[in-house]
Design a protein around this motif. Sequence first.
Motif, PDB file in Angstrom:
ATOM      1  N   LEU A   1       0.850  -1.200   0.000  1.00 19.88           N
ATOM      2  CA  LEU A   1       0.000   0.000   0.000  1.00 19.88           C
ATOM      3  C   LEU A   1       0.881   1.244   0.000  1.00 19.88           C
ATOM      4  O   LEU A   1       1.717   1.424   0.877  1.00 19.88           O
ATOM      5  N   ASP A   2       0.695   2.116  -0.979  1.00 21.79           N
ATOM      6  CA  ASP A   2       1.505   3.323  -1.123  1.00 21.79           C
ATOM      7  C   ASP A   2       0.832   4.470  -0.372  1.00 21.79           C
ATOM      8  O   ASP A   2      -0.227   4.955  -0.782  1.00 21.79           O
ATOM      9  N   LEU A   3       1.456   4.900   0.717  1.00 16.77           N
ATOM     10  CA  LEU A   3       0.910   5.984   1.534  1.00 16.77           C
ATOM     11  C   LEU A   3       1.746   7.253   1.433  1.00 16.77           C
ATOM     12  O   LEU A   3       1.608   8.159   2.262  1.00 16.77           O
ATOM     13  N   ARG A   4       2.601   7.333   0.428  1.00 14.91           N
ATOM     14  CA  ARG A   4       3.389   8.550   0.255  1.00 14.91           C
ATOM     15  C   ARG A   4       2.459   9.724  -0.088  1.00 14.91           C
ATOM     16  O   ARG A   4       1.399   9.544  -0.675  1.00 14.91           O
ATOM     17  N   GLY A   5       2.900  10.932   0.318  1.00  6.77           N
ATOM     18  CA  GLY A   5       2.112  12.116  -0.006  1.00  6.77           C
ATOM     19  C   GLY A   5       1.006  12.425   0.972  1.00  6.77           C
ATOM     20  O   GLY A   5       0.114  13.229   0.670  1.00  6.77           O
ATOM     21  N   ASN A   6       1.027  11.779   2.145  1.00 11.07           N
ATOM     22  CA  ASN A   6       0.006  12.021   3.167  1.00 11.07           C
ATOM     23  C   ASN A   6       0.665  12.330   4.507  1.00 11.07           C
ATOM     24  O   ASN A   6       1.805  11.951   4.761  1.00 11.07           O
ATOM     25  N   ASP A   7      -0.081  13.007   5.383  1.00 11.84           N
ATOM     26  CA  ASP A   7       0.342  13.191   6.763  1.00 11.84           C
ATOM     27  C   ASP A   7      -0.152  11.983   7.553  1.00 11.84           C
ATOM     28  O   ASP A   7      -1.361  11.767   7.686  1.00 11.84           O
ATOM     29  N   LEU A   8       0.771  11.178   8.055  1.00  8.01           N
ATOM     30  CA  LEU A   8       0.422   9.935   8.748  1.00  8.01           C
ATOM     31  C   LEU A   8       0.456  10.072  10.263  1.00  8.01           C
ATOM     32  O   LEU A   8       0.333   9.076  10.983  1.00  8.01           O
ATOM     33  N   SER A   9       0.577  11.290  10.768  1.00 11.68           N
ATOM     34  CA  SER A   9       0.812  11.483  12.199  1.00 11.68           C
ATOM     35  C   SER A   9      -0.384  11.121  13.074  1.00 11.68           C
ATOM     36  O   SER A   9      -0.235  10.961  14.291  1.00 11.68           O
ATOM     37  N   GLN A  10      -1.584  10.987  12.493  1.00 11.73           N
ATOM     38  CA  GLN A  10      -2.756  10.632  13.298  1.00 11.73           C
ATOM     39  C   GLN A  10      -3.410   9.330  12.848  1.00 11.73           C
ATOM     40  O   GLN A  10      -4.538   9.027  13.227  1.00 11.73           O
ATOM     41  N   VAL A  11      -2.694   8.550  12.057  1.00 11.68           N
ATOM     42  CA  VAL A  11      -3.201   7.249  11.635  1.00 11.68           C
ATOM     43  C   VAL A  11      -3.222   6.297  12.825  1.00 11.68           C
ATOM     44  O   VAL A  11      -2.360   6.352  13.705  1.00 11.68           O
ATOM     45  N   ARG A  12      -4.192   5.393  12.864  1.00 13.58           N
ATOM     46  CA  ARG A  12      -4.308   4.424  13.931  1.00 13.58           C
ATOM     47  C   ARG A  12      -4.199   3.000  13.365  1.00 13.58           C
ATOM     48  O   ARG A  12      -4.475   2.757  12.209  1.00 13.58           O
ATOM     49  N   GLY A  13      -3.813   2.059  14.238  1.00 12.91           N
ATOM     50  CA  GLY A  13      -3.692   0.670  13.823  1.00 12.91           C
ATOM     51  C   GLY A  13      -2.401   0.375  13.086  1.00 12.91           C
ATOM     52  O   GLY A  13      -2.379  -0.395  12.125  1.00 12.91           O
TER      53      GLY A  13
ATOM     54  N   ILE B   1       6.345   4.202   2.170  1.00 17.58           N
ATOM     55  CA  ILE B   1       6.322   5.607   2.592  1.00 17.58           C
ATOM     56  C   ILE B   1       7.623   6.273   2.181  1.00 17.58           C
ATOM     57  O   ILE B   1       8.564   5.613   1.730  1.00 17.58           O
ATOM     58  N   ASP B   2       7.701   7.584   2.355  1.00 14.76           N
ATOM     59  CA  ASP B   2       8.942   8.326   2.174  1.00 14.76           C
ATOM     60  C   ASP B   2       9.698   8.380   3.497  1.00 14.76           C
ATOM     61  O   ASP B   2       9.104   8.252   4.581  1.00 14.76           O
ATOM     62  N   HIS B   3      11.023   8.606   3.431  1.00 22.45           N
ATOM     63  CA  HIS B   3      11.815   8.738   4.659  1.00 22.45           C
ATOM     64  C   HIS B   3      11.266   9.843   5.555  1.00 22.45           C
ATOM     65  O   HIS B   3      11.259   9.714   6.781  1.00 22.45           O
ATOM     66  N   SER B   4      10.777  10.925   4.946  1.00 24.49           N
ATOM     67  CA  SER B   4      10.293  12.056   5.740  1.00 24.49           C
ATOM     68  C   SER B   4       9.047  11.716   6.555  1.00 24.49           C
ATOM     69  O   SER B   4       8.701  12.427   7.496  1.00 24.49           O
ATOM     70  N   GLN B   5       8.369  10.621   6.217  1.00 23.58           N
ATOM     71  CA  GLN B   5       7.152  10.252   6.939  1.00 23.58           C
ATOM     72  C   GLN B   5       7.428   9.378   8.159  1.00 23.58           C
ATOM     73  O   GLN B   5       6.514   9.104   8.938  1.00 23.58           O
TER      74      GLN B   5
ATOM     75  N   LEU C   1       5.023   8.598  11.599  1.00 26.95           N
ATOM     76  CA  LEU C   1       4.601   7.313  12.162  1.00 26.95           C
ATOM     77  C   LEU C   1       5.002   7.191  13.625  1.00 26.95           C
ATOM     78  O   LEU C   1       4.275   6.604  14.426  1.00 26.95           O
ATOM     79  N   THR C   2       6.147   7.766  13.964  1.00 29.95           N
ATOM     80  CA  THR C   2       6.564   7.775  15.368  1.00 29.95           C
ATOM     81  C   THR C   2       5.565   8.567  16.212  1.00 29.95           C
ATOM     82  O   THR C   2       5.177   8.149  17.306  1.00 29.95           O
ATOM     83  N   GLU C   3       5.134   9.697  15.692  1.00 29.94           N
ATOM     84  CA  GLU C   3       4.140  10.512  16.399  1.00 29.94           C
ATOM     85  C   GLU C   3       2.822   9.751  16.539  1.00 29.94           C
ATOM     86  O   GLU C   3       2.173   9.776  17.599  1.00 29.94           O
ATOM     87  N   ALA C   4       2.418   9.063  15.473  1.00 29.31           N
ATOM     88  CA  ALA C   4       1.174   8.298  15.522  1.00 29.31           C
ATOM     89  C   ALA C   4       1.267   7.162  16.527  1.00 29.31           C
ATOM     90  O   ALA C   4       0.317   6.899  17.283  1.00 29.31           O
ATOM     91  N   LEU C   5       2.419   6.490  16.563  1.00 31.72           N
ATOM     92  CA  LEU C   5       2.590   5.379  17.501  1.00 31.72           C
ATOM     93  C   LEU C   5       2.591   5.876  18.940  1.00 31.72           C
ATOM     94  O   LEU C   5       2.016   5.248  19.830  1.00 31.72           O
ATOM     95  N   THR C   6       3.222   7.021  19.181  1.00 33.03           N
ATOM     96  CA  THR C   6       3.246   7.595  20.521  1.00 33.03           C
ATOM     97  C   THR C   6       1.837   7.885  21.021  1.00 33.03           C
ATOM     98  O   THR C   6       1.485   7.603  22.171  1.00 33.03           O
ATOM     99  N   ALA C   7       0.995   8.420  20.133  1.00 37.61           N
ATOM    100  CA  ALA C   7      -0.388   8.714  20.507  1.00 37.61           C
ATOM    101  C   ALA C   7      -1.191   7.433  20.704  1.00 37.61           C
ATOM    102  O   ALA C   7      -1.980   7.315  21.652  1.00 37.61           O
TER     103      ALA C   7
END
Length: 228
Positions: A180-192, A201-205, A209-215
Motif C-alpha cells: 500500500l503506497d501511503l506517500r504524499g500524506n500526513d500519517l501522524s494521526q493514523v491508527r492501527g 512511505i517516504d523517509h520524511s514520513q 509514524l513515530t508521532e502516531a505510535l506515541t499517541a
Amino acid sequence: METRTIRRTSVTLPELDRPDLYLSHVTSLEGGRGRLEEFHYAGGDLRDLDLADTHLLDGRVTGLKARRVQLEKIRVDAVEFAGCDLSSLRWADSRVSRTVFRDCRLMGAALEGVTLDHVLFESCKIDYGTFTRVRAVGPVIFVNCSLREVTFTAADLGAALIDDCDLRLTAFEGGKYRGLDLRGNDLSQVRGLSSLRGIVIDHSQASQLTEALTAELDITFGEDLSNG
C-alpha cells in the motif's frame, strides 16, 4: 485507453466519450433483466435507492442525491459517478471495476465484501466510512479525498495508493496492506499501525509514524512528569 497514474500505480478509466458509444438518458438505475448499459442517469433526488443483483455497464451517474442507499450483489463496470451525494450508502457483496467516483459525498458509507479493480476515488468525502473485507484485486487510487475517521477492517489494499488525503484518525484493523503506497500524506494521526507492515512511505514520513505510535500507545515521556 485512458488511465490515471500516480507514481507506480495506474488505474484504467472508463472510456465513455468514444464515438461508438451513445449514452441514453434513463430515469432509473434498474435495468431490464438486471442489466443497465450505455446509460446516463442525471440529477436524481431520491429518498431511497435499493439495487440488488444488477449489472451497471458503460454509464454515467451525475448529481444523484439519495438519503438512503442499499446496494447488494451489484456488478459495476466502466461507470463514472460524479457530484453524487450517497452519504448513507450501504454496499455489500459486489464487484467494481474500471470505475470512477469524482467529487462525491460518501460520508459514513459502509462497504462490506466489495471487490475493487481499477477504481479511482478523486476529491471525495468519505469521512466516518467503514471498509470491511474490501479487496483491491487490481489498482485502486484515493487522491485528494477526505478519509477522516474511516476504518479499514480485514481489508486487502496491497494494490492501492492513497495520495494527498486527509487521514486524521483513519484506522486500519487487521488485513493485508503490504505494498500500500501511503506517500504524499500526513500519517501522524493514523491508527492501527501494527496492521501496516510492508507499506510504502517516504523517509520524511517516518517521524509522522513515530508521532502516531506515541499517541496510539498513550506514551508518557519521563521528562514530562511533574516529579521528574
